[in-house]
Design a protein around this motif. Structure first.
Motif, PDB file in Angstrom:
ATOM      1  N   ARG A  51      61.120  35.295  25.254  1.00 16.10           N
ATOM      2  CA  ARG A  51      61.652  34.403  26.299  1.00 16.10           C
ATOM      3  C   ARG A  51      63.066  34.018  25.917  1.00 16.10           C
ATOM      4  NH1 ARG A  51      57.635  32.710  29.735  1.00 16.10           N
ATOM      5  NH2 ARG A  51      58.957  31.158  30.690  1.00 16.10           N
ATOM      6  N   HIS A  68      58.550  34.324  36.238  1.00 19.66           N
ATOM      7  CA  HIS A  68      58.618  32.910  35.877  1.00 19.66           C
ATOM      8  C   HIS A  68      59.432  32.662  34.616  1.00 19.66           C
ATOM      9  CE1 HIS A  68      55.593  33.558  32.805  1.00 19.66           C
ATOM     10  NE2 HIS A  68      54.682  33.904  33.672  1.00 19.66           N
ATOM     11  N   PRO A  74      59.009  31.519  17.727  1.00 15.64           N
ATOM     12  CA  PRO A  74      58.106  30.924  18.724  1.00 15.64           C
ATOM     13  C   PRO A  74      58.303  31.486  20.125  1.00 15.64           C
ATOM     14  CG  PRO A  74      59.644  29.281  17.841  1.00 15.64           C
ATOM     15  CD  PRO A  74      59.916  30.552  17.120  1.00 15.64           C
ATOM     16  N   ALA A  75      59.436  32.136  20.378  1.00 15.03           N
ATOM     17  CA  ALA A  75      59.697  32.675  21.715  1.00 15.03           C
ATOM     18  C   ALA A  75      59.216  34.115  21.856  1.00 15.03           C
ATOM     19  CB  ALA A  75      61.187  32.605  22.019  1.00 15.03           C
ATOM     20  N   ALA A  76      58.675  34.682  20.769  1.00 16.68           N
ATOM     21  CA  ALA A  76      58.359  36.111  20.766  1.00 16.68           C
ATOM     22  C   ALA A  76      56.865  36.364  20.931  1.00 16.68           C
ATOM     23  CB  ALA A  76      58.850  36.746  19.465  1.00 16.68           C
ATOM     24  N   ALA A  77      56.529  37.238  21.863  1.00 14.08           N
ATOM     25  CA  ALA A  77      55.153  37.685  22.038  1.00 14.08           C
ATOM     26  C   ALA A  77      55.063  39.137  21.584  1.00 14.08           C
ATOM     27  CB  ALA A  77      54.724  37.558  23.492  1.00 14.08           C
ATOM     28  N   LEU A  78      54.219  39.370  20.595  1.00 13.09           N
ATOM     29  CA  LEU A  78      54.083  40.694  19.988  1.00 13.09           C
ATOM     30  C   LEU A  78      52.976  41.478  20.686  1.00 13.09           C
ATOM     31  CD1 LEU A  78      54.743  42.645  17.580  1.00 13.09           C
ATOM     32  CD2 LEU A  78      53.006  41.389  16.275  1.00 13.09           C
ATOM     33  N   ASN A 131      54.783  38.908  29.884  1.00 19.64           N
ATOM     34  CA  ASN A 131      55.112  37.535  29.506  1.00 19.64           C
ATOM     35  C   ASN A 131      56.093  36.862  30.458  1.00 19.64           C
ATOM     36  OD1 ASN A 131      54.558  39.143  26.710  1.00 19.64           O
ATOM     37  ND2 ASN A 131      53.733  37.076  26.658  1.00 19.64           N
ATOM     38  N   ILE A 181      59.441  38.495  13.775  1.00 20.39           N
ATOM     39  CA  ILE A 181      58.832  38.430  15.114  1.00 20.39           C
ATOM     40  C   ILE A 181      57.725  37.379  15.134  1.00 20.39           C
ATOM     41  CG2 ILE A 181      57.421  39.706  16.782  1.00 20.39           C
ATOM     42  CD1 ILE A 181      58.932  42.279  15.701  1.00 20.39           C
TER      43      ILE A 181
END
Lengths: 354, 354
Positions: free
Chosen positions: B353, B306, B329-333, B281, B325
């Motif tokens: 992020r 990035h 909104p900033a979390a990618a599981l 990510n 989690i």
């Protein structure tokens, strides 16, 4: 989260193309298994799915078996036969639901429905026969496009009419299928909104992208679209109205024309959409995961964009472009695993950070 | 690109855990098929791979069949039996190559090799027997850690020695396996470099991440690490020296201690590495695709970052953490599809992020 599918559940996907492939990958990230229903062997989605049930949509026994093996059913294309849907729905929920399919499977129904909702479709007329085509041409003018009401995609089932003299040939190319005439829209830009609605009714939209079509096939999507903020807001509100009216669950692609008098709805697709592929490299939660989250009853991601992206489709033989793409540090390649690169066939796409 | 595997080729992966799973997904993006060799059924990688050959590493016939079905062979763990590697190598190239495995499979060999290269491993001593352990403790002091030379991971096969009186119990816990004593390093931070080397000899590194271990298991990686630019450069140069010396092809994880007197090499892993999961990510080409690019003979991505990311492992029962989690909104599981959440088991990770 009470209605959420627990990790380890199986999501059934109707259709085994590239959209099913990328949905399967997104489902795996969330700990779900996937089962693909697709008549073709060695299809793109089968490469990354847990199960591939290879059968036709007229195979009632296979459809029932597929439904029993899954916890919820979704799809990558809208032209699923009604009889098949009837069988599946007896066993498991289908998301997005039947109303979205009813509306989007038929261009005429879709345009009537959009107009009833107070939105503006492109000028259109029902063409059940030759006389109706003459009336439609008289009203809408030329150039115009005659399209089959059902089963069209990527410019297939369409005939351009540049003058009334083209009418016979255009109607003949429909092979007797019910058709609709669409007028050309004098647009400044083509944009699309990728919108999602959760099982809880929450709506999330990605920033509108600007699309370039060539020969009826999407060639490129650029985000953000070069449109005023107020227009982007209009697009999002319009999307929310469509999703709400359908009690929709999942991701929808909505293609719009930007005209001097506002937004015209070109078409809606009740599924993840080619113009949303940029989200894979420009958003924390991409459209595929967003769709899986919705159909699994999980909370949606908020859709926020963390980069400017240009998505380019790789159509037909892309081998000459491959070295340049792989050498470009800003380019993320996504291939679909299709063995044969026929002209006009979508083989993959590239997302480039700008 | 002359040595590049064409799309549609099959990459063989030894090991069917989460690293094999994420390698398979990355391979699919590049249009490759994957075949997993793994004795366990329903393993994480099998959910997303094209093929799963379920057999043991002592099954010569299965190993040969696996090799024949693939175009190149890679792996997700370094403890592959030598006899199995001998069989595989008769049929197909193994990347990264045998020298990297020879060095990294044995802690003593690895430390000797790093020291010979002019790098600084943690203080260590060979412990073939009890007398050697006394000598080693006298030289290195306590606290220290006794580790089996081979087959250790995530804190397994290790015993802490706080005073010479712990020596008997620690040595007994090795169950007669050859061991090495490691001294503690007074470090400011633990960092790691995820480095890659292509078939063409090009090297690319991601920005170093800062690691937090708990109980011998990686808990969290934060990028960028809070270290001076010059130190990050040192880490990259050190990584390039290791990869070059091994004529390495693929991604390597290199764990380092930052000390008052410079960088100390903790250990090297000839594979994608848990501390590189943030790249999914935070970089256009993640470590999994970078590894596949290398072993497939494609040009490497440049590794540019990035975003600022914090990666957190989900260890054991993570169900209480899941709603938070999914709502962030900033979390990618990223879940691994493991059915049973045993204590200490890595079930997934989250990239946030910052």
């Amino acid at each position: 989260m009470t209605d959420a599918l627990p990790p380890g559940s199986t999501i059934g996907i109707l259709g085994g193309g590239q959209l099913g492939r990328m949905l399967s990958v997104a489902a795996s990230r969330l700990g779900y298994k996937t089962c693909i229903f697709e008549p073709a062997g060695d299809c793109p989605a089968s490469h990354v799915a847990n199960f591939h049930l290879k059968a036709g949509y007229d195979d009632a026994e296979a459809l029932a078996r597929f439904a029993e093996a899954t916890d919820v059913i979704t799809y990558e294309f809208e032209n699923i036969p009604t009889d098949a849907l009837d069988i599946l729905e007896r066993h498991r929920p289908i998301r997005p639901g039947r109303e979205a399919l009813r509306v989007s499977q038929d261009r005429l129904v879709e345009k009537d429905w959009l107009a009833d909702l107070g939105l503006t479709p492109a000028p259109y007329a029902d063409v059940p026969d030759r006389a109706a085509l003459d009336d439609a041409l008289a009203r809408i003018g030329t150039p115009a496009i005659l399209k089959t009401r059902r089963f069209g995609y990527d410019g297939k089932g369409q005939a351009r009419i540049d003058s009334p003299g083209d009418a016979d040939e255009a109607l003949g190319s429909m092979n007797g299928a019910p058709a609709v005439l669409e007028g050309f829209v004098a647009f400044q830009r083509e944009i699309s909104v990728i919108a999602a609605r959760g099982l809880d009714g929450a709506v999330a939209c990605y920033d509108p992208g600007e699309n370039l079509h060539e020969g009826g096939i999407l060639r490129r999507t650029t985000v953000p679209a070069a449109i005023p903020h107020a227009l982007a807001t209009d697009a999002v509100l319009l999307a929310a109205r469509i999703l709400g009216a359908l009690d929709y669950v999942g991701v929808m692609g909505i293609e719009l024309f930007v005209t001097d008098s506002g937004l015209v709805v070109n078409e809606i697709a009740p599924r993840v959409h080619n113009s949303g592929h940029w989200t894979q490299n420009g958003a924390t939660i991409d459209q595929f995961e967003q769709h899986i989250r919705a159909v699994a009853g999980l909370p949606l991601g908020d859709g926020s964009r963390h980069g400017d992206i240009e998505m380019e489709n790789l159509i037909g033989d892309y081998s000459d472009a491959l070295p340049g793409i792989l050498a470009d540090p800003a380019a993320a390649l996504h291939l679909y695993g299709k063995a044969e690169a026929r002209p006009g066939r979508k083989m993959g796409h590239v997302n480039r950070r700008r």
